[in-house]
Each structure stands twice: as C-alpha cells, then as structure tokens.
Write an enzyme that holds these catalytic residues in place. Structure first.
Site, PDB file in Angstrom:
ATOM      1  N   LYS A   2      39.221  25.757  43.579  1.00  6.95           N
ATOM      2  CA  LYS A   2      38.880  24.299  43.486  1.00  6.95           C
ATOM      3  C   LYS A   2      37.717  23.899  41.911  1.00  6.95           C
ATOM      4  O   LYS A   2      36.809  22.831  41.649  1.00  6.95           O
ATOM      5  CB  LYS A   2      37.746  24.206  45.014  1.00  6.95           C
ATOM      6  N   GLU A  10      34.097  26.101  51.952  1.00 11.37           N
ATOM      7  CA  GLU A  10      35.728  25.615  51.469  1.00 11.37           C
ATOM      8  C   GLU A  10      36.290  26.901  52.545  1.00 11.37           C
ATOM      9  O   GLU A  10      35.760  27.902  53.055  1.00 11.37           O
ATOM     10  CB  GLU A  10      35.903  26.139  50.660  1.00 11.37           C
ATOM     11  N   ASP A  11      37.262  26.185  53.728  1.00 10.66           N
ATOM     12  CA  ASP A  11      38.807  26.698  54.371  1.00 10.66           C
ATOM     13  C   ASP A  11      37.637  27.779  55.027  1.00 10.66           C
ATOM     14  O   ASP A  11      38.335  28.759  55.683  1.00 10.66           O
ATOM     15  CB  ASP A  11      39.378  27.068  53.415  1.00 10.66           C
ATOM     16  N   ASP A  24      33.373  21.312  52.524  1.00 10.21           N
ATOM     17  CA  ASP A  24      34.569  19.959  51.785  1.00 10.21           C
ATOM     18  C   ASP A  24      34.542  19.947  52.617  1.00 10.21           C
ATOM     19  O   ASP A  24      35.498  18.610  52.671  1.00 10.21           O
ATOM     20  CB  ASP A  24      35.034  20.857  50.620  1.00 10.21           C
TER      21      ASP A  24
END
Ligand code: NAD
Length: 539
Positions: A167, A238-239, A261
């Site tokens: 990213k 993220e994730d 995100d």
C-alpha cells in the site's frame, strides 16, 4: 537516515534511496568513491528501466515478478518507483492485488530483506522507544495491519506485512508521497492460523492471537507512540478483522488523523462506481436500489458512505437506508433476524426473510455488490435474473483476489448478453464476449486512498471526515469519460492514476479547508502546490 548524504563507497550502493547502480555518472563515481566498484558503462535511468522490465517480463510467474520487484525496491528505490509509475497497469497487479495475496501467503518462504516495522506484545511499554530505531524521522504515513484478515485470505499473521509494504508503494507511485515518509507496520500479535504457525519458516510471533484488553492496550500504546514520534502522521488501518476494524475506526477517527481503507477507501471507490454507473443506467443514484451480497466491513462501509451521498441528493436518512439492501450467508438482512451484528442493524428492513434469488426478484436492485470473499457467490441464476429485470444491471464483484471474485467478468457479460455494468476488486484482462470487446473496470481502492492521504497530509488535516471521502468519490467519478464508459469500464484508466490522485488530493484538501479541519495555511494555488511537492523518482 540522517547521515545518508555523507555516505561514500560501497555504503552508497547499499542504501536503496541513494543507489543508482550503473546510473552513477563519472563525476559521481569520483566524488562518492565508487570508481572500481561498478562496471564501467554509465547507463541512464531509461536504459536501466528497460533492463528492469526485461527482467520482470522474462519471469513466467507473477510471484517471481513480485520477488524481483521487491528486490529491486531494496536495491535501487528510485528505479523501482520509476518502473511502477511508468508501467502502473502492468505492475500494479504484481506489487498489489492479486499477486500481493500470494506474496503474503508465501511471505515466510520468499522473505529476503526486511522492510517495515514490527510491533509485538513483548514490546509493551517500549513501543515509543523502539520506534526510535526506524531510520527516517519525517514519517507522514503509517499503514498498519495485524494480519488477521488479509484481502479475502483470512488470518496470515505476520505474513500480512506484504500489505502495508504494497500500500505504501502505491502512495509513492500514485500520489507522490516520498518513500522516506512511509512506515509500513505489522502489529504482530500472534496468529490463530495453525498451518501457518507450524511452518518452521514462519517469521511471526508464535501462539494464539492476543485479544481483549491486552490487544487494545498495545494498539493504544502504538497509536500514542506514533503521534509522539511522528506528529501529524496519518494512520491507515488495513486488513483488520471486521469487528476490530470498526472498533478501531470508532475509537480513533475523532482523536487521530486516521482512516480504515477496507471500510472507507472501498466505500469511496464503489460510490464513485455508483456515480458513474448512473450515466449508463440513466437514473439518479437516489432512484437506484443497491443490493449487497456480504454484510461485512467492506459492504457496510460502502452503504455507510452511500447514505450521506443519497442525503446530499435530497433523500432523508431513512429513505436513503431503504435504497440499500443486504444479503449475507443467512439470507436477506431483515429486522426479525436475531443473528445480526451492530453494523447490520441500520440496514435491517421490516421485510420477510428470504434467500438471495428471491430477494433479487422481490426487491429488483439496479446494482448487485458482492463483498463476500466467496467465488461463485454471484451464480448464473442471479446474474441472469438481474439481466431479466434490468436493462443495464450493475454487477460489482468486489472480492479479492481474482480467484475469490463473486463472478468473473466473462460470466457477468455472458450471462447478461453483454449488458452488465461490471466492476471487480481485482483486475480482469480485457476480453471479447459474443464479438464485443470489453475492458472491465477495477474498483480498486488505489484510485482513492493515495489521493485522500496526500490531500489530508498536504493541508495537515486534524482528522479525516466523511465529507472528504464523498469529495474523493465525486472527484474520481469525474475522471471517467465517455470513451471509458463505451469500453465497459466505470473507472478511469490506471495510467491516469497520478492525475486522478492529484485531483482527489485537491478535493480532499478543499473539503478540509471548507470544514475548518486544515491546520496548514491554504496556498494561493492549491493544485500546483500539491503537485510541486510530489516525489519524483528520476535521478
Ligand atoms: P467480512 O469478512 O467482514 O465480510 C464478509 C461477509 O460476506 C459476511 O457478512 C458473510 O456473511 C458474507 N458471506 C460470505 N460468504 C457468503 C455467501 N456465499 N453468500 C452471502 N454472503 C456471504 O469481509 P469484508 O472486509 O467485508 O471483505 C469482503 C470482501 O470484500 C473481501 O474478499 C475483500 O477482498 C473485498 N474487498 C474489496 C475491496 C475492493 O474491491 N476495493 C475492498 C475491500 C474489500
């Protein structure tokens, strides 16, 4: 590294930000004491780029290409970014999804050189101190994951580090953030993936995941330490597994410059898809109905941003909710179900329960959005039914990687006689169905997050507001022209990504100024000032 400029000799060649390898000029070789350390030919970066691409292209496997590019990034950073920027369409699927998914799965096996920063439960009480080991002082963007829900692949523990690394590479390539300002972080709290943990090459904390108060405290210490070490830095989550993703966002969104995100970036890119699809469907988005298959963080994030977008078009909030329907693994999300998560409740309608097909037939959505992580979830029956009830059915198969997409581009076009407005999360190659050529659009978050981050950083935003994501979605939709639409895509070509990111950065910064959230003074020419600050990888 503060003393970077002072390095000479082999030390220069070992610092990826400094190394130009065969690109060092004769004068530089003399001054930096490189004579004899390099073959004699001086190549310019264009020629080096040709060689790098030749090497990428000779590798048959995507993962081999990834390994080569990863090593190039560790060797000659500027050449890596030049390659990524100039060949984004070709290299994005390698550096990011779908190949990054495989790279994370195989992280422990393809690991060569460390990148990024690891925080573990053993660092509790010392996170601020160890962050001092990071060599760059002007960090502006932190992408952090705990590896629990990597793409659609589940718990990959510390092997999920490929995601923050990828990213941030995109922040540099797409929005011109300097690599020196990027910090990829793995909050390595263990893994519940036993197969992974039992691999002798596994690089992460062994043992079950830290959870509950101990996890929250470590995260809090990390956030506070980042703010103290790198004031004003943006933190991108993220994730994270869905419940955690919401919890973290809700805990920190008003306190810290941050966003998630998977929730907000996805929402904006898909909302941009709705704005664009309306040009093909011929109705305003406030008159459209959207049905989500999958009711997790991605789908709910999209709905949560679509509500204010609909309100901006004149609906009240309850009318806006009624345009949005969810179906999860247990069927239509309705009030009488007792298995719903808190984030499902605003979209649980007063309606009889039913399965997916029945729900399509009854509710007649204009667009189906798949965020299930399940390949095949958009069945032939579902797509054919959509094509029966709508002239231009929207079929957004968002799950990553490509193998997990709810249906393929080919299936969507074939089952709808070429009428589907198709978008996917991972890329599908251009294709021809029944003699008609299609260029499927990829609703990739990369269209959104680099521009949002760049805009927020430029104006030194205090926090990221919902309005900034709405502005980003609109700015993205404006980049789609009629020729894109004619070729079947509802997103602009990736080759325009620098321009798209710049326009989004401007829109986000404008929003921050309008909302009184910007701390930096507004320059006379906002666009030019943002553009002027962008990283340029050329020597
Ligand atoms: P999640 O685990 O939070 O949610 C998954 C949801 O799908 C759950 O509600 C589950 O009940 C449902 N589900 C699973 N299989 C189903 C089936 N066969 N039928 C109906 N419902 C089913 O995951 P998430 O964070 O929401 O992500 C979901 C997917 O979205 C992932 O595969 C991810 O790759 C993708 N995603 C895409 C983008 C993008 O395209 N830009 C961005 C983020 C996430």
């Amino acid at each position: 590294m503060p003393d970077r400029e002072a390095k000479t000799g082999v030390d220069v060649l070992r610092v990826p930000a400094l190394n130009k390898s065969s690109g060092f000029t004769d004068e530089e070789r003399e001054r930096l004491k490189l004579r004899g350390l390099l073959p004699v030919a001086v190549l310019n970066q264009d020629v080096q780029l040709d060689r790098a691409l030749e090497n990428v292209r000779r590798k048959a496997d995507a993962i081999e290409k990834y390994i080569f590019l990863n090593a190039l990034q560790s060797r000659n950073e500027r050449l890596f970014y030049r390659a990524l920027m100039d060949h984004i369409e070709e290299l994005l699927p390698i550096v990011y999804t779908p190949t990054v998914g495989q790279a994370c799965r195989e992280f422990a096996h393809i690991f060569q050189q460390t990148k990024g920063f690891y925080v573990t439960p053993a660092d509790r009480g010392r996170v601020h101190e160890i962050l001092g080991n990071w060599p760059d002082e002007d960090v502006r963007i932190v992408v952090v994951t705990d590896g629990e829900r990597i793409l659609g692949l589940g718990d990959l523990g510390a092997s999920g580090m490929g995601i923050p690394i990828g990213k941030l590479a995109l922040y540099v390539a797409c929005a011109g953030i300097s690599p020196r300002q990027c910090l990829p972080v793995m909050l390595d709290v263990g893994t519940d993936n036993e197969a992974l943990a039992s691999d002798p090459l596994y690089l992460g904390v062994s043992g079950k995941r830290l959870r509950g108060a101990a996890y929250d405290e470590l995260m809090e210490e990390f956030i506070v330490a980042i703010q103290a070490r790198f004031p004003g830095a943006l933190i991108q989550f993220e994730d994270f597994q869905t419940a955690n993703a919401y919890k973290l966002l809700n805990t920190y969104r008003d306190r810290v410059l941050c966003f998630n995100d998977d929730i907000q970036g996805t929402a904006a890119v898909v909302l941009a898809g709705f704005y664009t699809a309306r040009r093909l469907i011929g109705r305003s988005i406030k008159d459209m109905k959207v049905m989500f298959l999958g009711a997790g963080s991605a789908a709910t994030g999209i709905a949560d941003l679509t509500v204010p977008a609909l309100v901006a078009e004149g609906l009240d909030e309850s009318e806006a909710h009624k345009r949005l329907w969810f179906v999860d693994i247990n069927g239509l999300v309705v009030q009488q179900r007792n298995d719903l998560a808190a984030h499902n409740l605003p979209y649980a309608h007063d309606h009889p329960p039913m399965d997916f097909i029945e729900a399509i037939r009854t509710i007649q959505p204009d667009i189906l959005v798949g965020a299930t992580g399940t390949h095949g979830a958009f069945t032939e029956e579902a797509v054919r039914l959509m094509a029966e009830i709508k002239e231009r059915p929207g079929i957004f198969a968002l799950s990553n990687p490509t193998s997990q997409a709810e249906c393929t581009a080919q299936e969507a076009y074939q089952w709808s006689d070429g009428r589907a407005i198709f978008a996917s999360g991972s890329p599908f190659a251009p294709l021809t169905v029944d003699g008609k050529a299609f260029r499927p659009g990829q609703g990739n978050n990369v269209y959104i997050f680099p521009g949002v981050g760049a805009g927020a950083l430029f104006c030194q935003a205090e926090r990221i507001s919902e309005e900034m994501f709405l502005a980003a979605a609109k700015a993205l939709a404006e980049e789609v022209d009629d020729s894109d639409l004619a070729s079947g895509t509802i997103y602009p070509p990736l080759t325009d990504i620098r321009k798209v990111s710049l326009n989004i950065a401007v829109a986000v910064a404008e929003t921050a100024y309008a909302q009184g959230l910007a701390r930096a003074e507004r320059p006379a020419d906002l666009r030019q000032s943002i553009a002027d600050g962008m990283y340029d990888p050329r020597y």
